[in-house]
Design an enzyme around this catalytic site. Structure first.
Site, PDB file in Angstrom:
ATOM      1  N   GLU A 267      31.785  -7.229   4.990  1.00  0.00           N
ATOM      2  CA  GLU A 267      30.732  -6.466   4.328  1.00  0.00           C
ATOM      3  C   GLU A 267      29.528  -7.368   4.064  1.00  0.00           C
ATOM      4  O   GLU A 267      28.385  -6.994   4.296  1.00  0.00           O
ATOM      5  CB  GLU A 267      31.286  -5.945   3.000  1.00  0.00           C
ATOM      6  N   ARG A 293      -6.476   0.931   6.097  1.00  0.00           N
ATOM      7  CA  ARG A 293      -6.923   1.468   4.807  1.00  0.00           C
ATOM      8  C   ARG A 293      -8.192   0.732   4.366  1.00  0.00           C
ATOM      9  O   ARG A 293      -8.181  -0.497   4.202  1.00  0.00           O
ATOM     10  CB  ARG A 293      -5.818   1.287   3.760  1.00  0.00           C
ATOM     11  N   GLN A 304      -7.778 -11.321   0.215  1.00  0.00           N
ATOM     12  CA  GLN A 304      -6.767 -12.379   0.294  1.00  0.00           C
ATOM     13  C   GLN A 304      -5.470 -12.001  -0.442  1.00  0.00           C
ATOM     14  O   GLN A 304      -4.374 -12.350   0.002  1.00  0.00           O
ATOM     15  CB  GLN A 304      -7.334 -13.678  -0.280  1.00  0.00           C
TER      16      GLN A 304
END
Ligand SMILES: Cc1cc2nc3c(=O)[nH]c(=O)nc-3n(C[C@H](O)[C@H](O)[C@H](O)COP(=O)(O)OP(=O)(O)OC[C@H]3O[C@@H](n4cnc5c(N)ncnc54)[C@H](O)[C@@H]3O)c2cc1C
Length: 408
Positions: A267, A293, A304
């Site tokens: 797992e 955007r 930045q």
């Protein structure tokens, strides 16, 4: 070593296109609980040839058992492998599913985990009867270790017991947070097996739905992974044949929980690949969005604060990918040690949560909305810091592997 080979790339492409066409449109209804994930799991198994690959593994194991003959229980447990003998193929599969829905990946992982636990150290009849139907997805499996009072300390605090009465095991106990439990057909239940005067030993036992004394609760409401049903298992004087016990009863310290640890390691080796899927998708979506955007007259990628966030997310992606490659290599070479599995699970789980949160931040209000995949990826990512051993338990495993056990 750090690039997918041709076969692995072909698997990546095939799984990606299957998931985009079939899984993505199904997720909203599964998240709302309107559809269960199991019919789609079965379809995926068939259409991607997953069921065939897993059943082939089971048949190979059966052939080996036949060769050993009556000494079948003396056989070595099957080492942690992967589909098509290539653990990287398993990682690629889980990564691709988790780009769309880590919850659906959990449904697959829980059922395969149950099948593999039976396959790894059971007798031929148990494999035929339970592992083959689970690994072909005809039946759904669940793997039940956690209890209300035994989570991180699953072995030390376990209350579930199995009393040996001649040829029968009588189980009593309560398991919780078990993936697939509300709908599973086959359960691998961990219990303290008491036989005669010997100290009890923790062993996995196969119990089928419909066995009197086994009951399950409804799906639990939770933060994420809504498409992965999770629930409780109740055992009250639940009687199963003694043959349903997986592996040998060995009252030695070494045998204590060893089969469970094998599945836990499996797992822990699978979950980093699922986290990688989350990270990869979040980075891709965020780079695309930041370039398009526009605010204050320029793409937000030119600020930045956004660009550096993307840079850090990319560092996490690169590191997570390297760890997943190393895990696959270690599995293949038979060198999957708990330390490596814990390092990879800890790092990838932490970064999946961080990167998913950063992706939402970069998308602003749009990232918070359910129309985009990011809020689900973030909610699902949090599970990996808890399930399969919490972050703190991974840190403890890593610390012990470098410092040795505490002197108490
Ligand atoms: C969605 C989901 C699916 C799951 N599926 C399964 C499943 O299929 N099968 C199964 O068996 N289990 C499953 N689990 C259970 C999971 O493995 C446990 O939740 C997990 O091991 C933690 O146990 P706990 O919840 O009891 O937390 P606890 O053990 O109570 O831990 C609580 C907090 O204490 C901290 N803590 C505990 N001990 C220590 C320590 N020694 N040092 C430092 N900190 C410590 C933990 O890190 C954690 O922050 C699932 C859980 C979830 C959320």
């Amino acid at each position: 070593m750090f690039e997918l080979d041709e076969t692995q790339r072909a698997v990546e492409q095939a799984v990606r296109s299957w998931c985009e066409q079939n899984l993505a449109p199904a997720v909203p209804a599964m998240e709302r609980g309107e559809h269960l994930p199991y019919p789609l799991l079965r379809r995926m198994g068939k259409e991607l040839g997953l069921d065939e690959a897993l059943v082939r593994l089971a048949r190979r194991r059966l052939a080996k058992l036949q060769a050993v003959g009556s000494g079948e229980r003396e056989m070595e447990a099957e080492p942690a492998g992967g589909l098509a003998d290539d653990p990287m193929v398993t990682s690629v599969l889980l990564k691709e599913i988790s780009r769309i829905s880590p919850g659906f990946g959990m449904v697959l992982l829980a059922t395969v985990g149950c099948g593999m636990a039976i396959l790894s150290s059971s007798s031929a009849p148990l494999i035929e009867r339970y592992a083959v139907p689970v690994l072909s997805f005809e039946k759904i499996g669940a793997w039940a270790l956690t209890e209300p009072g035994a989570g991180s300390d699953a072995f030390g605090s376990m209350q579930t017991t199995a009393r040996v009465e001649q040829s029968t095991l009588v189980l009593n106990g309560h398991k919780t947070y078990i993936s697939n439990a509300p709908f599973a057909d086959v359960f691998v239940i961990y219990a303290r097996v008491k036989m005669g005067d010997a100290n009890p030993v923790i062993r996995p036992i196969v119990v089928e739905r419909g066995t009197p004394g086994l009951d399950t609760g409804p799906p639990m409401r939770k933060m994420g992974m809504h498409d992965s049903p999770t629930g409780e298992v109740f055992l009250q004087d639940c009687r199963v044949p003694r043959e349903n016990l997986i592996g040998r009863i060995e009252p030695t310290e070494k045998a204590r929980g060893s089969a469970a640890l094998e599945t836990l390691n499996l797992e822990r080796a699978a979950m980093p690949a699922m986290c990688l899927g989350i990270i990869e998708r979040c980075v891709e979506e965020s780079v695309r969005y930041a370039k398009t955007r526009v605010q204050f007259g320029r793409p937000i990628a030119e600020f930045q604060a956004v660009a550096f966030k993307l840079a850090r997310m990319t560092v996490a992606l690169e590191n997570a990918r390297n760890l997943v490659f190393k895990l696959a290599w270690a599995q293949r070479a038979g060198k999957l040690h708990p330390q490596l599995a814990s390092i990879a699970k800890l790092y990838c789980a932490e970064k999946a949560v961080r990167v998913a949160l950063d992706a939402i931040q970069i998308h602003g209000g749009a990232g918070y909305m359910a129309e985009l995949p990011l809020e689900k990826l973030m909610r699902d990512a949090k599970m990996f810091e808890i399930g399969g051993g919490t972050n703190e338990i991974q840190l403890q495993t890593i610390a012990r592997s470098i410092l040795g056990p505490p002197n108490r």
